[in-house]
Design an enzyme around this catalytic site. Structure first.
Site, PDB file in Angstrom:
ATOM      1  N   ASN A 168     -41.847  81.623-114.608  1.00 42.83           N
ATOM      2  CA  ASN A 168     -41.911  82.008-116.030  1.00 42.83           C
ATOM      3  C   ASN A 168     -40.877  81.308-116.902  1.00 42.83           C
ATOM      4  O   ASN A 168     -41.108  81.129-118.098  1.00 42.83           O
ATOM      5  CB  ASN A 168     -41.878  83.538-116.206  1.00 42.83           C
ATOM      6  CG  ASN A 168     -40.593  84.174-115.746  1.00 42.83           C
ATOM      7  OD1 ASN A 168     -39.864  83.599-114.936  1.00 42.83           O
ATOM      8  ND2 ASN A 168     -40.325  85.352-116.237  1.00 42.83           N
ATOM      9  N   ARG A 176     -29.622  78.440-114.460  1.00 45.00           N
ATOM     10  CA  ARG A 176     -28.778  79.638-114.411  1.00 45.00           C
ATOM     11  C   ARG A 176     -28.149  79.795-113.029  1.00 45.00           C
ATOM     12  O   ARG A 176     -27.138  80.473-112.862  1.00 45.00           O
ATOM     13  CB  ARG A 176     -29.643  80.862-114.764  1.00 45.00           C
ATOM     14  CG  ARG A 176     -28.875  82.048-115.218  1.00 45.00           C
ATOM     15  CD  ARG A 176     -29.754  83.058-115.914  1.00 45.00           C
ATOM     16  NE  ARG A 176     -30.555  83.835-114.994  1.00 45.00           N
ATOM     17  CZ  ARG A 176     -31.374  84.827-115.372  1.00 45.00           C
ATOM     18  NH1 ARG A 176     -31.517  85.127-116.655  1.00 45.00           N
ATOM     19  NH2 ARG A 176     -32.068  85.502-114.489  1.00 45.00           N
ATOM     20  N   LYS A 191     -35.771  75.922-104.388  1.00 49.56           N
ATOM     21  CA  LYS A 191     -37.218  76.000-104.180  1.00 49.56           C
ATOM     22  C   LYS A 191     -37.839  76.607-105.431  1.00 49.56           C
ATOM     23  O   LYS A 191     -37.807  77.813-105.643  1.00 49.56           O
ATOM     24  CB  LYS A 191     -37.563  76.864-102.964  1.00 49.56           C
ATOM     25  CG  LYS A 191     -39.019  76.663-102.543  1.00 49.56           C
ATOM     26  CD  LYS A 191     -39.725  77.903-102.100  1.00 49.56           C
ATOM     27  CE  LYS A 191     -40.282  78.760-103.163  1.00 49.56           C
ATOM     28  NZ  LYS A 191     -41.329  78.189-104.042  1.00 49.56           N
ATOM     29  N   PRO A 192     -38.407  75.759-106.299  1.00 51.46           N
ATOM     30  CA  PRO A 192     -39.032  76.306-107.511  1.00 51.46           C
ATOM     31  C   PRO A 192     -40.390  76.908-107.188  1.00 51.46           C
ATOM     32  O   PRO A 192     -40.931  76.706-106.098  1.00 51.46           O
ATOM     33  CB  PRO A 192     -39.184  75.070-108.400  1.00 51.46           C
ATOM     34  CG  PRO A 192     -39.286  73.919-107.447  1.00 51.46           C
ATOM     35  CD  PRO A 192     -38.535  74.308-106.193  1.00 51.46           C
ATOM     36  N   ALA A 193     -40.955  77.648-108.151  1.00 52.92           N
ATOM     37  CA  ALA A 193     -42.282  78.238-107.952  1.00 52.92           C
ATOM     38  C   ALA A 193     -43.332  77.134-107.825  1.00 52.92           C
ATOM     39  O   ALA A 193     -43.239  76.087-108.474  1.00 52.92           O
ATOM     40  CB  ALA A 193     -42.614  79.148-109.131  1.00 52.92           C
ATOM     41  N   SER A 246     -40.041  88.589-108.103  1.00 53.31           N
ATOM     42  CA  SER A 246     -40.515  89.975-108.102  1.00 53.31           C
ATOM     43  C   SER A 246     -39.678  90.838-107.157  1.00 53.31           C
ATOM     44  O   SER A 246     -39.095  90.340-106.178  1.00 53.31           O
ATOM     45  CB  SER A 246     -41.983  90.005-107.677  1.00 53.31           C
ATOM     46  OG  SER A 246     -42.091  89.465-106.380  1.00 53.31           O
ATOM     47  N   GLU A 267     -32.210  88.707-108.800  1.00 56.30           N
ATOM     48  CA  GLU A 267     -32.657  88.989-110.175  1.00 56.30           C
ATOM     49  C   GLU A 267     -34.133  89.325-110.076  1.00 56.30           C
ATOM     50  O   GLU A 267     -34.971  88.439-109.884  1.00 56.30           O
ATOM     51  CB  GLU A 267     -32.446  87.757-111.068  1.00 56.30           C
ATOM     52  CG  GLU A 267     -30.986  87.345-111.223  1.00 56.30           C
ATOM     53  CD  GLU A 267     -30.184  88.298-112.097  1.00 56.30           C
ATOM     54  OE1 GLU A 267     -30.780  89.190-112.738  1.00 56.30           O
ATOM     55  OE2 GLU A 267     -28.948  88.155-112.119  1.00 56.30           O
ATOM     56  N   LEU A 268     -34.457  90.620-110.190  1.00 55.91           N
ATOM     57  CA  LEU A 268     -35.825  91.055-109.845  1.00 55.91           C
ATOM     58  C   LEU A 268     -36.586  91.566-111.064  1.00 55.91           C
ATOM     59  O   LEU A 268     -36.234  91.267-112.196  1.00 55.91           O
ATOM     60  CB  LEU A 268     -35.739  92.099-108.723  1.00 55.91           C
ATOM     61  CG  LEU A 268     -34.907  91.655-107.503  1.00 55.91           C
ATOM     62  CD1 LEU A 268     -34.810  92.757-106.460  1.00 55.91           C
ATOM     63  CD2 LEU A 268     -35.475  90.378-106.885  1.00 55.91           C
ATOM     64  N   ARG A 295     -42.090  86.840-126.657  1.00 58.11           N
ATOM     65  CA  ARG A 295     -41.464  85.617-126.176  1.00 58.11           C
ATOM     66  C   ARG A 295     -42.133  85.279-124.846  1.00 58.11           C
ATOM     67  O   ARG A 295     -42.294  86.167-123.998  1.00 58.11           O
ATOM     68  CB  ARG A 295     -39.961  85.844-125.965  1.00 58.11           C
ATOM     69  CG  ARG A 295     -39.181  84.587-125.704  1.00 58.11           C
ATOM     70  CD  ARG A 295     -37.706  84.867-125.805  1.00 58.11           C
ATOM     71  NE  ARG A 295     -37.294  85.826-124.795  1.00 58.11           N
ATOM     72  CZ  ARG A 295     -36.568  85.530-123.709  1.00 58.11           C
ATOM     73  NH1 ARG A 295     -36.168  84.303-123.516  1.00 58.11           N
ATOM     74  NH2 ARG A 295     -36.218  86.455-122.844  1.00 58.11           N
ATOM     75  N   CYS A 301     -39.083  88.849-117.614  1.00 60.24           N
ATOM     76  CA  CYS A 301     -38.598  90.038-116.906  1.00 60.24           C
ATOM     77  C   CYS A 301     -37.992  91.039-117.885  1.00 60.24           C
ATOM     78  O   CYS A 301     -37.974  92.233-117.625  1.00 60.24           O
ATOM     79  CB  CYS A 301     -37.579  89.638-115.850  1.00 60.24           C
ATOM     80  SG  CYS A 301     -36.263  88.623-116.538  1.00 60.24           S
ATOM     81  N   SER A 458     -30.485  87.701-123.876  1.00 64.15           N
ATOM     82  CA  SER A 458     -30.055  86.681-122.915  1.00 64.15           C
ATOM     83  C   SER A 458     -29.038  85.735-123.546  1.00 64.15           C
ATOM     84  O   SER A 458     -29.255  85.239-124.655  1.00 64.15           O
ATOM     85  CB  SER A 458     -31.259  85.855-122.453  1.00 64.15           C
ATOM     86  OG  SER A 458     -32.231  86.713-121.928  1.00 64.15           O
ATOM     87  N   GLU A 475     -25.812  86.987-113.314  1.00 62.76           N
ATOM     88  CA  GLU A 475     -25.784  85.547-113.587  1.00 62.76           C
ATOM     89  C   GLU A 475     -25.208  85.339-114.975  1.00 62.76           C
ATOM     90  O   GLU A 475     -25.496  86.106-115.900  1.00 62.76           O
ATOM     91  CB  GLU A 475     -27.191  84.959-113.475  1.00 62.76           C
ATOM     92  CG  GLU A 475     -27.690  84.992-112.035  1.00 62.76           C
ATOM     93  CD  GLU A 475     -29.001  84.247-111.823  1.00 62.76           C
ATOM     94  OE1 GLU A 475     -29.890  84.330-112.693  1.00 62.76           O
ATOM     95  OE2 GLU A 475     -29.141  83.595-110.779  1.00 62.76           O
TER      96      GLU A 475
END
Ligand code: NAP
Length: 495
Positions: A168, A176, A191-193, A246, A267-268, A295, A301, A458, A475
């Site tokens: 996202n 971050r 490891k990105p999505a 998630s 960070e969930l 946004r 999240c 943020s 973070e």
């Protein structure tokens, strides 16, 4: 490999700037996966396949850890000032390439260009902030209470870190983590999505240009994140797992990391309440709701997931929000006039549809939107629901889409009880002109972050993170972000 070769003519126009390599980035080299397999990347606005990236195997993951471990000593011994300057250069390069990077995010994620531009600015700030933090890491020195010895505390880089990020915010969720890890003196494997790997690879090339040495940042994409991550965590050289995603996957990763006693930052998911009291400035609350809800088309999240509005302002707020939501320009993310892009996948659209149908079946009323759009692309229209009952599934699960469920309340105690009626505790929003009430309610809401009379909280300079099932650790912020990547070493000295 060059992304420009793989994409349509229309999208090609956006990429005359870029030659985005997208091999696995390991030890400063771009390479295919060891078995030659690839993952296709889809533009959610058109459903067209726009690129293919390597599908890393266990052997590739082992190579990435070898590279990160090999680079570790050199990077931790690099003077903080030098590390700081490299991070500062990453910030500057991201600023210079902001338009191109925003277009790339918009293409692979679908978010509106204006959101993508905001993300790049936010993502780059983590480099500027952590460039400043890198030279301020200090230890402690004191006398033991017994008087027998001195206590010296030295903060050292924790070691090789595995970083896992969601789709996202393909740039910001990575920077971050990477920026504080590098400031602390750690080397990393990102490891990105699978849905949004191109931004991560584009940024890897940028880090290299900024002077990040080979092996300090490694990037790999895989369609088998479970086994690949398990293998990485089982390697004794890996000392840290930092995950954003998630809660379900976070729980599994915590269990996996526990087998090897690896430090975890998590960070969930979230389920943010957005509370509007009668005395709120209506226009300001509507402005804030549009930001907090829309946004990233609701795919955040921190997105306002439940809008609790006091009885006296309820109808005016509902009408105002419905007008604004219905007027949004929905379209292809990369088109400049788009205000709300598509969702990330068809599955995400189907989930939102299920949640809306469930709420309506339980008595909610649709003010605008509420039905899947026809045609190509994973679109769901901006939707406002009123009279959403507390037992609707969307009151307890992340919607992660452009749907605003409004619920009426009468008094402060009820608002607080409703807000806390969730297993999550990431973010919350409060609108009131009464500052004392705002602070009182903020202190009683169970969440890691509160926005008081604001639609956005943020900030790289503030600690971001959740309580309850929304995560562990923080973070950003003064010391918090970097501290997640350091170990305290205590030395007792007799002098
Ligand atoms: P996700 O399904 O948990 O995936 C996140 C990352 O984990 C992806 O890179 C994914 O890889 C990887 N992954 C999935 N299964 C894994 C496994 N068994 N082992 C190791 N890695 C695994 O989450 P998402 O759908 O991408 O992102 C949305 C979620 O992230 C939402 O819940 C949202 O609230 C949360 N989020 C939280 C924050 C925060 O700061 N608290 C920020 C942004 C998003 P693949 O892509 O290859 O599956």
């Amino acid at each position: 490999m060059n992304i420009a070769a793989d994409i349509s003519d229309e999208d090609q126009d956006m990429f005359d700037y870029a030659t985005v390599s997208h091999g696995l980035y390991i030890g400063g080299h771009w390479r295919p996966s060891s078995d030659g397999r690839v993952i296709e990347v889809v533009d959610p606005s058109t459903e067209a396949v726009i690129a293919a990236v390597p599908d890393a195997t266990l052997a590739d993951a082992a190579a990435a850890i070898d590279a990160a471990a090999k680079a570790a000593a050199g990077w931790r011994e690099t003077p903080p000032r030098k590390r700081s300057e490299i991070l500062r250069r990453c910030f500057e390069l991201m600023g210079e390439r902001a338009e191109a990077l925003a277009a790339l995010i918009s293409l692979e994620n679908g978010k509106a260009l204006r959101d993508a531009r905001g993300e790049i600015a936010y993502a780059a700030e983590f480099f500027r902030w952590n460039a400043e933090e890198a030279v301020r890491i200090s230890g402690e020195f004191g006398l033991a209470p017994s008087g027998a010895n001195r206590i010296i505390v030295d903060y050292q880089p924790i070691g090789v870190c595995v970083l896992i990020t969601p789709w996202n915010f393909p740039a910001a969720m990575a920077t971050r983590k990477i920026a504080p890890a590098l400031a602390a003196g750690c080397t990393v494997i990102l490891k990105p999505a699978s849905e949004t790997p191109l931004t991560a690879y584009a940024l890897a090339a940028l880090y290299e240009e900024a002077g990040v040495p080979p092996g300090v940042v490694n990037v790999l994409t895989t369609s088998t994140p479970g086994p690949v991550t398990a293998a990485m965590l089982a390697d004794p050289r890996v000392r840290k797992l930092s995950f954003t995603g998630s809660t379900g996957v976070g729980r599994m990763l915590l269990a996996e990391a526990a087998k090897h006693v690896i430090s975890c930052s998590m960070e969930l998911g979230g389920n943010a309440p957005f509370i509007v009291f009668d005395d709120a400035d209506l226009e300001a609350a509507l402005d804030g709701a549009m930001v907090a809800k829309m946004r990233n088309a609701g795919e955040a999240c921190t997105a306002a997931n439940r809008l609790y509005v006091q009885a006296g302002i309820h109808d005016a707020f509902t009408e105002g929000l419905s007008k604004r939501m219905a007027a949004l320009n929905v379209g292809i993310g990369t088109h400049p006039q788009t205000e709300c892009g598509p969702m990330i996948t068809r599955k995400a659209v189907d989930k939102i549809d299920r949640l809306v149908k469930d709420a309506v079946a339980r008595g909610a009323r649709i003010q605008c939107g509420g039905a899947i759009a026809e045609g190509k692309g994973y679109f769901y229209p901006p939707t406002v629901l009123r009279d959403v009952p507390a037992d609707a599934i969307m009151a307890h699960e992340e919607i992660f889409g452009p749907v605003a469920p409004i619920m009426r309340f009468d008094d402060e105690a009820e608002a607080i009880a409703n807000a806390n009626d969730t297993e999550y505790g990431l973010a919350a929003y409060i609108y009131t002109r009464d500052l004392a009430r705002g602070m009182r309610v903020a202190s009683k809401i169970e969440s890691g972050m509160i926005a008081l009379n604001r639609g956005l909280m943020s900030d790289p300079a503030a600690p971001f993170g959740g309580v309850k099932q929304s995560g562990l650790g923080r973070e950003g912020g003064q010391k918090h972000g970097v501290a997640e990547f350091m170990e305290a070493k205590y030395i007792a000295v007799t002098i």
